[in-house]
Design a protein around this motif. Sequence first.
Motif, PDB file in Angstrom:
ATOM      1  N   GLU A 150      16.731  23.211 -20.533  1.00 11.31           N
ATOM      2  CA  GLU A 150      15.714  24.108 -21.073  1.00 11.31           C
ATOM      3  C   GLU A 150      16.330  25.254 -21.859  1.00 11.31           C
ATOM      4  OE1 GLU A 150      12.348  23.865 -20.853  1.00 11.31           O
ATOM      5  OE2 GLU A 150      12.684  21.903 -19.923  1.00 11.31           O
ATOM      6  N   LEU A 151      17.411  25.840 -21.311  1.00 13.16           N
ATOM      7  CA  LEU A 151      17.979  27.060 -21.895  1.00 13.16           C
ATOM      8  C   LEU A 151      18.892  26.782 -23.097  1.00 13.16           C
ATOM      9  CD1 LEU A 151      18.908  28.909 -18.551  1.00 13.16           C
ATOM     10  CD2 LEU A 151      17.078  29.572 -20.134  1.00 13.16           C
ATOM     11  N   GLY A 152      19.556  25.624 -23.096  1.00 10.61           N
ATOM     12  CA  GLY A 152      20.518  25.311 -24.153  1.00 10.61           C
ATOM     13  C   GLY A 152      21.855  25.971 -23.876  1.00 10.61           C
ATOM     14  N   TYR A 153      22.925  25.371 -24.408  1.00  8.40           N
ATOM     15  CA  TYR A 153      24.279  25.850 -24.078  1.00  8.40           C
ATOM     16  C   TYR A 153      24.812  26.915 -25.027  1.00  8.40           C
ATOM     17  CZ  TYR A 153      24.606  22.224 -20.535  1.00  8.40           C
ATOM     18  OH  TYR A 153      24.404  21.457 -19.426  1.00  8.40           O
ATOM     19  N   ASP A 154      23.999  27.283 -26.024  1.00  9.99           N
ATOM     20  CA  ASP A 154      24.475  28.261 -27.000  1.00  9.99           C
ATOM     21  C   ASP A 154      24.306  29.681 -26.435  1.00  9.99           C
ATOM     22  OD1 ASP A 154      25.328  29.505 -29.295  1.00  9.99           O
ATOM     23  OD2 ASP A 154      23.373  29.369 -30.289  1.00  9.99           O
ATOM     24  N   LEU A 155      25.150  30.004 -25.451  1.00  8.26           N
ATOM     25  CA  LEU A 155      25.051  31.295 -24.771  1.00  8.26           C
ATOM     26  C   LEU A 155      26.434  31.919 -24.638  1.00  8.26           C
ATOM     27  CD1 LEU A 155      22.786  30.311 -21.717  1.00  8.26           C
ATOM     28  CD2 LEU A 155      22.070  31.707 -23.667  1.00  8.26           C
ATOM     29  N   ASP A 156      26.478  33.263 -24.660  1.00  8.57           N
ATOM     30  CA  ASP A 156      27.738  33.966 -24.365  1.00  8.57           C
ATOM     31  C   ASP A 156      27.877  34.166 -22.868  1.00  8.57           C
ATOM     32  OD1 ASP A 156      28.362  34.490 -27.166  1.00  8.57           O
ATOM     33  OD2 ASP A 156      26.668  35.900 -27.092  1.00  8.57           O
ATOM     34  N   LEU A 157      26.735  34.364 -22.221  1.00 12.17           N
ATOM     35  CA  LEU A 157      26.751  34.659 -20.789  1.00 12.17           C
ATOM     36  C   LEU A 157      25.603  33.956 -20.084  1.00 12.17           C
ATOM     37  CD1 LEU A 157      27.743  36.435 -18.323  1.00 12.17           C
ATOM     38  CD2 LEU A 157      26.066  38.142 -19.082  1.00 12.17           C
ATOM     39  N   LEU A 158      25.942  33.270 -18.994  1.00 13.04           N
ATOM     40  CA  LEU A 158      24.905  32.717 -18.120  1.00 13.04           C
ATOM     41  C   LEU A 158      25.120  33.291 -16.727  1.00 13.04           C
ATOM     42  CD1 LEU A 158      22.558  30.609 -17.693  1.00 13.04           C
ATOM     43  CD2 LEU A 158      24.331  29.125 -16.745  1.00 13.04           C
ATOM     44  N   ILE A 159      24.076  33.913 -16.214  1.00 12.04           N
ATOM     45  CA  ILE A 159      24.139  34.398 -14.837  1.00 12.04           C
ATOM     46  C   ILE A 159      23.321  33.434 -13.984  1.00 12.04           C
ATOM     47  CG2 ILE A 159      23.486  36.262 -13.240  1.00 12.04           C
ATOM     48  CD1 ILE A 159      25.376  37.525 -15.094  1.00 12.04           C
ATOM     49  N   ILE A 160      23.920  32.972 -12.898  1.00  9.23           N
ATOM     50  CA  ILE A 160      23.176  32.143 -11.951  1.00  9.23           C
ATOM     51  C   ILE A 160      22.976  32.985 -10.701  1.00  9.23           C
ATOM     52  CG2 ILE A 160      23.180  30.035 -10.568  1.00  9.23           C
ATOM     53  CD1 ILE A 160      25.275  28.936 -12.642  1.00  9.23           C
ATOM     54  N   GLU A 161      21.726  33.290 -10.400  1.00  2.87           N
ATOM     55  CA  GLU A 161      21.467  34.032  -9.169  1.00  2.87           C
ATOM     56  C   GLU A 161      21.114  33.007  -8.103  1.00  2.87           C
ATOM     57  OE1 GLU A 161      18.701  37.423  -9.280  1.00  2.87           O
ATOM     58  OE2 GLU A 161      18.590  37.269  -7.104  1.00  2.87           O
ATOM     59  N   ASN A 162      22.056  32.787  -7.195  1.00  2.00           N
ATOM     60  CA  ASN A 162      21.901  31.728  -6.203  1.00  2.00           C
ATOM     61  C   ASN A 162      20.849  32.088  -5.157  1.00  2.00           C
ATOM     62  OD1 ASN A 162      22.631  29.287  -4.763  1.00  2.00           O
ATOM     63  ND2 ASN A 162      24.663  29.511  -5.667  1.00  2.00           N
ATOM     64  N   VAL A 163      20.480  31.122  -4.356  1.00  2.78           N
ATOM     65  CA  VAL A 163      19.566  31.360  -3.239  1.00  2.78           C
ATOM     66  C   VAL A 163      20.250  32.337  -2.276  1.00  2.78           C
ATOM     67  CG1 VAL A 163      18.315  30.239  -1.342  1.00  2.78           C
ATOM     68  CG2 VAL A 163      18.715  29.002  -3.483  1.00  2.78           C
ATOM     69  N   GLY A 164      19.497  33.298  -1.753  1.00  2.00           N
ATOM     70  CA  GLY A 164      20.079  34.280  -0.839  1.00  2.00           C
ATOM     71  C   GLY A 164      20.572  33.623   0.436  1.00  2.00           C
ATOM     72  N   ASN A 165      21.900  33.511   0.553  1.00  2.00           N
ATOM     73  CA  ASN A 165      22.504  32.787   1.671  1.00  2.00           C
ATOM     74  C   ASN A 165      24.016  32.930   1.519  1.00  2.00           C
ATOM     75  OD1 ASN A 165      23.678  30.701   3.229  1.00  2.00           O
ATOM     76  ND2 ASN A 165      21.950  29.335   2.910  1.00  2.00           N
ATOM     77  N   LEU A 166      24.677  33.430   2.548  1.00  2.00           N
ATOM     78  CA  LEU A 166      26.129  33.659   2.426  1.00  2.00           C
ATOM     79  C   LEU A 166      26.955  32.476   2.936  1.00  2.00           C
ATOM     80  CD1 LEU A 166      26.922  37.397   3.320  1.00  2.00           C
ATOM     81  CD2 LEU A 166      27.415  36.208   1.196  1.00  2.00           C
ATOM     82  N   VAL A 167      26.297  31.386   3.322  1.00  2.00           N
ATOM     83  CA  VAL A 167      27.045  30.251   3.870  1.00  2.00           C
ATOM     84  C   VAL A 167      27.062  29.072   2.887  1.00  2.00           C
ATOM     85  CG1 VAL A 167      27.288  28.660   5.810  1.00  2.00           C
ATOM     86  CG2 VAL A 167      26.425  30.969   6.217  1.00  2.00           C
ATOM     87  N   CYS A 168      25.909  28.459   2.725  1.00  2.00           N
ATOM     88  CA  CYS A 168      25.847  27.174   2.018  1.00  2.00           C
ATOM     89  C   CYS A 168      26.311  27.209   0.554  1.00  2.00           C
ATOM     90  CB  CYS A 168      24.448  26.597   2.115  1.00  2.00           C
ATOM     91  SG  CYS A 168      23.830  26.646   3.811  1.00  2.00           S
ATOM     92  N   PRO A 169      25.914  28.211  -0.232  1.00  2.52           N
ATOM     93  CA  PRO A 169      26.327  28.181  -1.645  1.00  2.52           C
ATOM     94  C   PRO A 169      27.850  28.199  -1.848  1.00  2.52           C
ATOM     95  CG  PRO A 169      24.515  29.717  -1.355  1.00  2.52           C
ATOM     96  CD  PRO A 169      24.991  29.333   0.020  1.00  2.52           C
ATOM     97  N   SER A 170      28.607  28.551  -0.800  1.00  2.00           N
ATOM     98  CA  SER A 170      30.063  28.606  -0.960  1.00  2.00           C
ATOM     99  C   SER A 170      30.663  27.234  -1.243  1.00  2.00           C
ATOM    100  CB  SER A 170      30.713  29.200   0.299  1.00  2.00           C
ATOM    101  OG  SER A 170      30.534  28.343   1.411  1.00  2.00           O
ATOM    102  N   GLN A 171      29.970  26.170  -0.850  1.00  2.23           N
ATOM    103  CA  GLN A 171      30.539  24.820  -0.975  1.00  2.23           C
ATOM    104  C   GLN A 171      30.128  24.080  -2.242  1.00  2.23           C
ATOM    105  OE1 GLN A 171      32.877  23.579   1.171  1.00  2.23           O
ATOM    106  NE2 GLN A 171      32.782  25.637   1.963  1.00  2.23           N
ATOM    107  N   PHE A 172      29.213  24.678  -3.033  1.00  3.54           N
ATOM    108  CA  PHE A 172      28.680  23.936  -4.178  1.00  3.54           C
ATOM    109  C   PHE A 172      29.105  24.569  -5.495  1.00  3.54           C
ATOM    110  CE2 PHE A 172      26.168  22.737  -0.575  1.00  3.54           C
ATOM    111  CZ  PHE A 172      25.992  21.367  -0.754  1.00  3.54           C
ATOM    112  N   ASP A 173      30.051  23.904  -6.142  1.00  3.35           N
ATOM    113  CA  ASP A 173      30.534  24.330  -7.451  1.00  3.35           C
ATOM    114  C   ASP A 173      29.419  24.138  -8.474  1.00  3.35           C
ATOM    115  OD1 ASP A 173      31.983  24.878  -9.696  1.00  3.35           O
ATOM    116  OD2 ASP A 173      33.446  23.268  -9.446  1.00  3.35           O
TER     117      ASP A 173
END
Lengths: 114, 217
Positions: B103-126
């Motif tokens: 949807e967003l397209g790759y023509d960006l200088d900066l992409l911020i990904i705000e992950n789901v609030g959780n200090l455990v699980c997101p650590s394992q997913f690149d």
Amino acid sequence: MHEASIAASLIEIVIDTAEKNKAEKVTKVFVKIGRLAAIEIDSLEFAYDAIKEEYEIIKDSEIIIEDVPITGKCQKCGVTDTYEEMFFACGACGAFEVELLTGEELTITEIEVD
Amino acid sequence: MGMVDVKAKILEKNYSKAAVLRDKFKNTCVLNFVSSPGSGKTSILEKVLVMFKDKYKLAVVEGDQQTTNDADRIEATGVTAYQVNTGRACHLEATDVEKAMAELGYDLDLLIIENVGNLVCPSQFDLGEDAKVIVLSTTEGDDKPIKYPVMFRVGSSFIINKTDLLPYVEFDVDKCIGYAKGVNPELEVFQASCKTGEGLEEIAAYIEGMIAKKKNA
């Protein structure tokens, strides 16, 4: 609780490997989980056992998990140690420059098939 | 009966998807913001992104189990946002980012990904990111870095947020930083308050530095 997604990814690899090797049944699945992999072993076993019921080829398989401890080597004084806590100050000299040797594993090593 | 050697990473599929993303992000700096729920990730982004939004092409991917509230907040500042609702899942996976990028397209200088609030699980997913930015607020307890060391281990920078509340909470900033450095000595640390504005310019400068680093890489 991401153990269910981990179990699903694991099962995909197991079934794929079994089919490629023309196995009829998978009996055991060996995995290594490091203490730093953020995995609750009981939850992973539970998720594996729940999902395996859906697939004939792995329905009777058992997951065998090796719980891998955290070990590291201090870059300052060279001492290799096992870390119970995940706070990596060298037990011998106190330096923070500890290179991890094990503890980050999240791997499937082998499967036993019929 | 026989043994078959496998020797594979269990999350191989996510890694390979992340590698494809990383390849497409060769001109885009990607920062993955992670924290417990309520640490103030969205507030920081609202305040910081407006400081340089006219200089760069940027977008935010918002991950939450439900609602488009966070994406709406970001859009209100004039920055493009795309909301991913993970439903029952506690983390974003590379495939979620792949869908967002369609949807967003790759023509960006900066992409911020705000992950789901959780200090455990997101650590394992690149997710194909250049860095994980960890946010912790002063209402959460200064020992979070050693309670959730896995995330602190894989993070690149660490923002202690809501410093305006320090007079009212039991939070020892030096102790917290000490714990964080014990888990990961490489962490770059910031202290911030979205109420007083403390530290926000430093965070903006850090992000702009990351954009420049990616462009020159």
